[in-house]
Motif scaffolding. Structure first.
Motif, PDB file in Angstrom:
ATOM      1  N   GLY A  11      -7.911  -0.981  14.598  1.00  0.00           N
ATOM      2  CA  GLY A  11      -8.326  -1.128  16.274  1.00  0.00           C
ATOM      3  C   GLY A  11      -8.961  -2.526  17.017  1.00  0.00           C
ATOM      4  N   LYS A  12      -9.287  -2.634  17.676  1.00  0.00           N
ATOM      5  CA  LYS A  12      -9.881  -3.912  18.543  1.00  0.00           C
ATOM      6  C   LYS A  12     -10.600  -4.875  17.393  1.00  0.00           C
ATOM      7  CE  LYS A  12      -9.664  -3.317  23.464  1.00  0.00           C
ATOM      8  NZ  LYS A  12     -10.752  -3.059  23.919  1.00  0.00           N
ATOM      9  N   ASN A  13     -11.216  -3.738  16.755  1.00  0.00           N
ATOM     10  CA  ASN A  13     -13.068  -4.203  16.112  1.00  0.00           C
ATOM     11  C   ASN A  13     -12.937  -4.092  14.226  1.00  0.00           C
ATOM     12  OD1 ASN A  13     -13.609  -5.680  18.606  1.00  0.00           O
ATOM     13  ND2 ASN A  13     -14.900  -4.120  18.604  1.00  0.00           N
ATOM     14  N   GLU A  14     -13.035  -3.060  13.720  1.00  0.00           N
ATOM     15  CA  GLU A  14     -12.017  -2.562  13.056  1.00  0.00           C
ATOM     16  C   GLU A  14     -10.996  -0.958  12.585  1.00  0.00           C
ATOM     17  OE1 GLU A  14     -15.410   0.339  13.220  1.00  0.00           O
ATOM     18  OE2 GLU A  14     -15.089   1.309  14.516  1.00  0.00           O
ATOM     19  N   PRO A  15     -10.984  -1.198  11.489  1.00  0.00           N
ATOM     20  CA  PRO A  15     -10.283  -0.352  10.487  1.00  0.00           C
ATOM     21  C   PRO A  15     -10.752   1.275  11.340  1.00  0.00           C
ATOM     22  CG  PRO A  15     -11.444  -0.703   8.573  1.00  0.00           C
ATOM     23  CD  PRO A  15     -11.721  -2.023  10.311  1.00  0.00           C
ATOM     24  N   LEU A  16      -9.629   1.670  12.186  1.00  0.00           N
ATOM     25  CA  LEU A  16      -9.890   2.995  12.644  1.00  0.00           C
ATOM     26  C   LEU A  16      -9.715   4.562  11.201  1.00  0.00           C
ATOM     27  CD1 LEU A  16      -7.894   2.844  15.907  1.00  0.00           C
ATOM     28  CD2 LEU A  16     -10.341   2.441  15.216  1.00  0.00           C
ATOM     29  N   PHE A  17      -8.202   4.149   9.816  1.00  0.00           N
ATOM     30  CA  PHE A  17      -7.580   4.686   9.101  1.00  0.00           C
ATOM     31  C   PHE A  17      -6.851   4.173   8.380  1.00  0.00           C
ATOM     32  CE2 PHE A  17      -4.048   6.737   7.604  1.00  0.00           C
ATOM     33  CZ  PHE A  17      -4.310   8.343   7.481  1.00  0.00           C
ATOM     34  N   GLU A  18      -7.214   4.058   6.969  1.00  0.00           N
ATOM     35  CA  GLU A  18      -6.716   3.690   5.545  1.00  0.00           C
ATOM     36  C   GLU A  18      -6.728   5.253   5.073  1.00  0.00           C
ATOM     37  OE1 GLU A  18      -9.977   1.646   3.877  1.00  0.00           O
ATOM     38  OE2 GLU A  18     -10.424   0.459   6.085  1.00  0.00           O
ATOM     39  N   ALA A  19      -5.051   4.208   4.660  1.00  0.00           N
ATOM     40  CA  ALA A  19      -4.463   5.390   3.077  1.00  0.00           C
ATOM     41  C   ALA A  19      -3.997   4.570   1.860  1.00  0.00           C
ATOM     42  CB  ALA A  19      -3.662   5.832   3.963  1.00  0.00           C
ATOM     43  N   GLU A  20      -4.181   5.111   1.223  1.00  0.00           N
ATOM     44  CA  GLU A  20      -3.742   4.571   0.009  1.00  0.00           C
ATOM     45  C   GLU A  20      -3.121   5.332  -0.925  1.00  0.00           C
ATOM     46  OE1 GLU A  20      -4.452   1.646  -4.248  1.00  0.00           O
ATOM     47  OE2 GLU A  20      -5.709   2.301  -2.735  1.00  0.00           O
ATOM     48  N   ILE A  21      -1.205   5.345  -0.771  1.00  0.00           N
ATOM     49  CA  ILE A  21      -0.123   6.288  -0.846  1.00  0.00           C
ATOM     50  C   ILE A  21       0.558   5.723  -2.467  1.00  0.00           C
ATOM     51  CG2 ILE A  21       1.376   7.501   0.029  1.00  0.00           C
ATOM     52  CD1 ILE A  21       0.266   6.186   2.257  1.00  0.00           C
ATOM     53  N   ASP A  22       0.253   6.339  -3.349  1.00  0.00           N
ATOM     54  CA  ASP A  22       0.932   6.460  -4.292  1.00  0.00           C
ATOM     55  C   ASP A  22       1.806   7.451  -4.250  1.00  0.00           C
ATOM     56  OD1 ASP A  22       1.753   5.745  -7.012  1.00  0.00           O
ATOM     57  OD2 ASP A  22      -0.056   6.275  -8.079  1.00  0.00           O
ATOM     58  N   THR A  23       2.967   6.702  -4.510  1.00  0.00           N
ATOM     59  CA  THR A  23       4.323   7.707  -4.621  1.00  0.00           C
ATOM     60  C   THR A  23       5.191   7.688  -6.446  1.00  0.00           C
ATOM     61  OG1 THR A  23       5.543   5.178  -4.374  1.00  0.00           O
ATOM     62  CG2 THR A  23       5.262   6.189  -2.318  1.00  0.00           C
ATOM     63  N   THR A  24       4.531   7.320  -7.436  1.00  0.00           N
ATOM     64  CA  THR A  24       5.036   7.388  -8.842  1.00  0.00           C
ATOM     65  C   THR A  24       4.837   8.747  -9.133  1.00  0.00           C
ATOM     66  OG1 THR A  24       2.854   6.520  -8.899  1.00  0.00           O
ATOM     67  CG2 THR A  24       5.066   4.993  -8.868  1.00  0.00           C
ATOM     68  N   GLY A  25       3.106   9.334  -7.530  1.00  0.00           N
ATOM     69  CA  GLY A  25       2.931  10.697  -8.490  1.00  0.00           C
ATOM     70  C   GLY A  25       1.940  10.640  -9.679  1.00  0.00           C
ATOM     71  N   ALA A  26       1.401   9.608 -10.370  1.00  0.00           N
ATOM     72  CA  ALA A  26       0.544   8.644 -10.854  1.00  0.00           C
ATOM     73  C   ALA A  26      -0.836   8.789 -10.061  1.00  0.00           C
ATOM     74  CB  ALA A  26       0.291   7.739 -12.235  1.00  0.00           C
ATOM     75  N   SER A  27      -2.297   8.913 -10.727  1.00  0.00           N
ATOM     76  CA  SER A  27      -3.022   9.277  -9.936  1.00  0.00           C
ATOM     77  C   SER A  27      -4.605   7.904 -10.276  1.00  0.00           C
ATOM     78  CB  SER A  27      -4.151  10.162 -10.166  1.00  0.00           C
ATOM     79  OG  SER A  27      -4.340  10.431 -11.604  1.00  0.00           O
ATOM     80  N   GLY A  28      -5.113   7.628  -9.537  1.00  0.00           N
ATOM     81  CA  GLY A  28      -5.687   6.046 -10.293  1.00  0.00           C
ATOM     82  C   GLY A  28      -5.344   5.311  -9.860  1.00  0.00           C
ATOM     83  N   GLY A  29      -6.609   4.056  -9.408  1.00  0.00           N
ATOM     84  CA  GLY A  29      -5.360   3.064  -9.474  1.00  0.00           C
ATOM     85  C   GLY A  29      -6.713   1.474 -10.106  1.00  0.00           C
TER      86      GLY A  29
END
Length: 138
Positions: A11-29
């Motif tokens: 947005g103007k001053n801050e992140p409004l939404f964040e999503a880290e999507i792993d398309t491989t199906g593996a969990s963790g990072g």
């Protein structure tokens, strides 16, 4: 190894939404790579501002490339930035993803219980964005 996709709405001053999507199906990072991905997106904000003055299009395409990753951006009429860090997906695919998420964002913005330019905490919005990412970006 596929890199996770990071999608942020700013947005103007801050992140409004964040999503880290792993398309491989593996969990963790890796925590280091996650922090680096956020840094890359944050550093691209200046390039987004610069690009927004050179075009009338909402879809700004790839604004930055770092370490075999690309930052694509979509700018709404209200100057809300949709930023996607990905490993080189096709331009048409990314544009379709942004258009679908923009539709979800417009519907959320019309909700009388959502105050504009505040962080998005809707679980339904999160689920729809992640489903669109899996559909278009995997």
């Amino acid at each position: 190894m596929s890199t996770p996709i990071l999608f942020v709405i700013v947005g103007k001053n801050e992140p409004l939404f964040e999503a880290e999507i792993d398309t491989t199906g593996a969990s963790g990072g890796n925590d280091l790579s996650t922090r680096q991905n956020y840094f890359v997106l944050h550093s691209s904000l200046d390039l987004v501002e610069k690009s927004s003055w050179t075009t009338n299009n909402m879809y700004l395409r790839v604004v930055d490339k770092v370490n075999h990753q690309q930052v694509s951006t979509f700018l709404t009429a209200g100057n809300v930035k949709f930023m996607l860090l990905h490993g080189g997906k096709g331009e048409e695919v990314v544009k379709n993803f942004f258009n679908e998420v923009y539709g979800y964002f417009v519907k959320l913005s019309m909700n009388p219980f959502y105050k504009y330019d505040t962080p998005i905490s809707s679980k339904a919005f999160d689920a729809r964005v992640r489903a669109a990412a899996r559909a278009y970006l995997s």
